[in-house]
Design a protein around this motif. Structure first.
Motif, PDB file in Angstrom:
ATOM      1  N   PRO A  24       0.800  -1.229   0.000  1.00 28.58           N
ATOM      2  CA  PRO A  24       0.000   0.000   0.000  1.00 28.58           C
ATOM      3  C   PRO A  24       0.833   1.280   0.000  1.00 28.58           C
ATOM      4  O   PRO A  24       0.489   2.253  -0.676  1.00 28.58           O
ATOM      5  CB  PRO A  24      -0.831  -0.110   1.291  1.00 28.58           C
ATOM      6  N   GLU A  25       1.942   1.281   0.743  1.00 27.32           N
ATOM      7  CA  GLU A  25       2.731   2.500   0.884  1.00 27.32           C
ATOM      8  C   GLU A  25       3.438   2.897  -0.412  1.00 27.32           C
ATOM      9  O   GLU A  25       3.900   4.035  -0.547  1.00 27.32           O
ATOM     10  CB  GLU A  25       3.755   2.343   2.019  1.00 27.32           C
ATOM     11  N   ARG A  26       3.516   1.996  -1.372  1.00 28.66           N
ATOM     12  CA  ARG A  26       4.242   2.278  -2.611  1.00 28.66           C
ATOM     13  C   ARG A  26       3.341   2.720  -3.771  1.00 28.66           C
ATOM     14  O   ARG A  26       3.834   2.994  -4.868  1.00 28.66           O
ATOM     15  CB  ARG A  26       5.051   1.044  -3.030  1.00 28.66           C
ATOM     16  N   GLN A  27       2.045   2.777  -3.534  1.00 25.15           N
ATOM     17  CA  GLN A  27       1.117   3.004  -4.644  1.00 25.15           C
ATOM     18  C   GLN A  27       1.263   4.383  -5.303  1.00 25.15           C
ATOM     19  O   GLN A  27       1.143   4.517  -6.519  1.00 25.15           O
ATOM     20  CB  GLN A  27      -0.326   2.787  -4.183  1.00 25.15           C
ATOM     21  N   ALA A  28       1.541   5.413  -4.526  1.00 21.34           N
ATOM     22  CA  ALA A  28       1.700   6.752  -5.113  1.00 21.34           C
ATOM     23  C   ALA A  28       2.929   6.797  -6.020  1.00 21.34           C
ATOM     24  O   ALA A  28       2.882   7.351  -7.127  1.00 21.34           O
ATOM     25  CB  ALA A  28       1.808   7.804  -4.016  1.00 21.34           C
ATOM     26  N   LEU A  30       4.328   4.224  -7.544  1.00 20.70           N
ATOM     27  CA  LEU A  30       4.079   3.386  -8.718  1.00 20.70           C
ATOM     28  C   LEU A  30       3.164   4.082  -9.718  1.00 20.70           C
ATOM     29  O   LEU A  30       3.364   3.974 -10.935  1.00 20.70           O
ATOM     30  CB  LEU A  30       3.482   2.046  -8.283  1.00 20.70           C
ATOM     31  N   ALA A  31       2.193   4.813  -9.216  1.00 20.75           N
ATOM     32  CA  ALA A  31       1.300   5.563 -10.112  1.00 20.75           C
ATOM     33  C   ALA A  31       2.095   6.597 -10.902  1.00 20.75           C
ATOM     34  O   ALA A  31       1.880   6.778 -12.114  1.00 20.75           O
ATOM     35  CB  ALA A  31       0.197   6.236  -9.309  1.00 20.75           C
ATOM     36  N   ALA A  32       3.033   7.270 -10.241  1.00 25.51           N
ATOM     37  CA  ALA A  32       3.870   8.256 -10.926  1.00 25.51           C
ATOM     38  C   ALA A  32       4.760   7.587 -11.970  1.00 25.51           C
ATOM     39  O   ALA A  32       4.906   8.090 -13.096  1.00 25.51           O
ATOM     40  CB  ALA A  32       4.720   9.016  -9.910  1.00 25.51           C
ATOM     41  N   LEU A  33       5.334   6.444 -11.619  1.00 21.50           N
ATOM     42  CA  LEU A  33       6.217   5.738 -12.545  1.00 21.50           C
ATOM     43  C   LEU A  33       5.465   5.182 -13.747  1.00 21.50           C
ATOM     44  O   LEU A  33       6.005   5.128 -14.855  1.00 21.50           O
ATOM     45  CB  LEU A  33       6.938   4.610 -11.818  1.00 21.50           C
ATOM     46  N   ARG A  34       4.223   4.793 -13.531  1.00 25.07           N
ATOM     47  CA  ARG A  34       3.422   4.278 -14.644  1.00 25.07           C
ATOM     48  C   ARG A  34       3.133   5.360 -15.674  1.00 25.07           C
ATOM     49  O   ARG A  34       2.811   5.066 -16.829  1.00 25.07           O
ATOM     50  CB  ARG A  34       2.126   3.650 -14.130  1.00 25.07           C
ATOM     51  N   VAL A 141      17.733   3.644 -19.558  1.00 28.15           N
ATOM     52  CA  VAL A 141      16.815   3.969 -18.468  1.00 28.15           C
ATOM     53  C   VAL A 141      16.908   2.873 -17.415  1.00 28.15           C
ATOM     54  O   VAL A 141      16.694   1.696 -17.712  1.00 28.15           O
ATOM     55  CB  VAL A 141      15.360   4.096 -18.969  1.00 28.15           C
ATOM     56  N   LEU A 142      17.250   3.268 -16.200  1.00 27.78           N
ATOM     57  CA  LEU A 142      17.332   2.345 -15.069  1.00 27.78           C
ATOM     58  C   LEU A 142      16.273   2.722 -14.034  1.00 27.78           C
ATOM     59  O   LEU A 142      16.136   3.900 -13.680  1.00 27.78           O
ATOM     60  CB  LEU A 142      18.715   2.404 -14.411  1.00 27.78           C
ATOM     61  N   LEU A 143      15.540   1.737 -13.562  1.00 27.50           N
ATOM     62  CA  LEU A 143      14.552   1.936 -12.505  1.00 27.50           C
ATOM     63  C   LEU A 143      14.864   0.942 -11.395  1.00 27.50           C
ATOM     64  O   LEU A 143      15.100  -0.235 -11.662  1.00 27.50           O
ATOM     65  CB  LEU A 143      13.139   1.681 -13.052  1.00 27.50           C
ATOM     66  N   ASP A 144      14.885   1.440 -10.136  1.00 26.84           N
ATOM     67  CA  ASP A 144      15.245   0.523  -9.053  1.00 26.84           C
ATOM     68  C   ASP A 144      14.733   1.037  -7.710  1.00 26.84           C
ATOM     69  O   ASP A 144      14.088   2.084  -7.631  1.00 26.84           O
ATOM     70  CB  ASP A 144      16.754   0.297  -9.019  1.00 26.84           C
ATOM     71  N   ASN A 145      15.064   0.274  -6.669  1.00 24.11           N
ATOM     72  CA  ASN A 145      14.545   0.538  -5.328  1.00 24.11           C
ATOM     73  C   ASN A 145      15.404   1.489  -4.515  1.00 24.11           C
ATOM     74  O   ASN A 145      16.627   1.445  -4.594  1.00 24.11           O
ATOM     75  CB  ASN A 145      14.464  -0.767  -4.529  1.00 24.11           C
ATOM     76  N   CYS A 146      14.755   2.293  -3.685  1.00 21.73           N
ATOM     77  CA  CYS A 146      15.395   2.970  -2.565  1.00 21.73           C
ATOM     78  C   CYS A 146      15.199   2.072  -1.338  1.00 21.73           C
ATOM     79  O   CYS A 146      14.205   1.354  -1.242  1.00 21.73           O
ATOM     80  CB  CYS A 146      14.759   4.327  -2.293  1.00 21.73           C
ATOM     81  N   TYR A 147      16.136   2.145  -0.401  1.00 21.43           N
ATOM     82  CA  TYR A 147      15.960   1.378   0.830  1.00 21.43           C
ATOM     83  C   TYR A 147      15.119   2.192   1.805  1.00 21.43           C
ATOM     84  O   TYR A 147      15.447   3.341   2.120  1.00 21.43           O
ATOM     85  CB  TYR A 147      17.298   1.036   1.480  1.00 21.43           C
ATOM     86  N   VAL A 148      14.031   1.586   2.272  1.00 19.41           N
ATOM     87  CA  VAL A 148      13.136   2.254   3.221  1.00 19.41           C
ATOM     88  C   VAL A 148      12.859   1.303   4.376  1.00 19.41           C
ATOM     89  O   VAL A 148      12.296   0.219   4.192  1.00 19.41           O
ATOM     90  CB  VAL A 148      11.803   2.663   2.551  1.00 19.41           C
ATOM     91  N   ASP A 149      13.267   1.701   5.566  1.00 16.49           N
ATOM     92  CA  ASP A 149      13.012   0.881   6.754  1.00 16.49           C
ATOM     93  C   ASP A 149      11.528   0.586   6.890  1.00 16.49           C
ATOM     94  O   ASP A 149      10.691   1.469   6.730  1.00 16.49           O
ATOM     95  CB  ASP A 149      13.489   1.605   8.023  1.00 16.49           C
ATOM     96  N   LEU A 204      12.096   9.104  -5.856  1.00 16.26           N
ATOM     97  CA  LEU A 204      10.817   9.092  -5.171  1.00 16.26           C
ATOM     98  C   LEU A 204      11.058   8.430  -3.814  1.00 16.26           C
ATOM     99  O   LEU A 204      12.143   7.913  -3.562  1.00 16.26           O
ATOM    100  CB  LEU A 204       9.793   8.310  -6.000  1.00 16.26           C
ATOM    101  N   PRO A 205      10.075   8.418  -2.926  1.00 17.05           N
ATOM    102  CA  PRO A 205      10.311   7.802  -1.620  1.00 17.05           C
ATOM    103  C   PRO A 205      10.778   6.347  -1.686  1.00 17.05           C
ATOM    104  O   PRO A 205      11.628   5.930  -0.896  1.00 17.05           O
ATOM    105  CB  PRO A 205       8.942   7.925  -0.938  1.00 17.05           C
TER     106      PRO A 205
END
Length: 215
Positions: A24-28, A30-34, A141-149, A204-205
């Protein structure tokens, strides 16, 4: 028992890979990336590396001239092909470190959530291969994760080269130790500088998005 084979982990877990996009916390983000990603690749002839189950392939295909989606795992390629909804997509099994010569065939290359699995000591070799196989001026184009506790899988250890690892557990209980790096912008710019130009990074976050052109 822990395994260190990235390809084996993703082969066994292919059917559950997309569940990470349900958080749920990633939906905003992901919407931007889409929205962002299809615009970046609009009109391009795209080579996709490590396509997985084709989640991002489907989005790219909506605006790209064509997409050739590749992955090292037969299981992932089969799922991606089954989920394909556009006629401008082709699929093939290919090792990201042993791509066929394809200079002039593509105007862009996309790798989603692949860079974080490339060990730091192997990144320059990967970039050099892209330049050799695809030719200069190709958009990367590279897309990847940020580390979020609290959202990311905890880092289990760091090796002598600075690579970080996570422990991933399958539904069967089988455990895999997977390299998963979370580079800072300064590291990305320094590592890519010899192989690319016009580096742009957006954070992004929960995700980061980098664009550049092969020299």
């Amino acid at each position: 028992m822990k395994h260190e084979t990235l390809a084996q982990y993703y082969a066994l877990n292919a059917g559950a890979i997309e569940s990470v996009y349900d958080k749920p916390e990633r939906q905003a983000d992901l919407a931007a990336l889409r929205t962002k990603l299809p615009e970046l690749l609009r009109g391009h002839k795209v080579l996709e590396i490590a396509c997985g189950t084709g989640y991002w392939t489907r989005l790219i295909a909506a605006t790209a001239a064509s997409v050739h989606a590749t992955d090292v795992n037969d299981e992932a390629v089969a799922l991606a092909r089954a989920h394909a909804t556009a006629g401008n997509v082709t699929f093939a099994k290919a090792d990201a470190f042993d791509l066929p010569a394809c200079a002039g065939e593509y105007t862009a290359v996309f790798a989603g959530f692949w860079w974080s699995h490339v060990k730091r000591e192997e990144q320059e070799r990967f970039l050099a291969q892209l330049r050799a196989k695809l030719g200069k001026d190709v958009l990367l184009v590279l897309l990847d994760n940020c580390y979020v506790d609290g959202s990311s899988t905890a880092i289990a250890r760091t090796d002598a080269e600075g690579n970080t690892y996570q422990i991933r557990t399958l539904a069967s209980g089988e455990r895999f130790e997977i390299v998963k790096n979370f580079p800072a912008d300064s590291y990305l710019r320094k590592k890519l500088a010899t192989a690319v130009r016009e580096i742009r990074i957006e954070r992004l976050p929960y995700y980061w998005l980098l664009t550049c052109r092969l020299k």
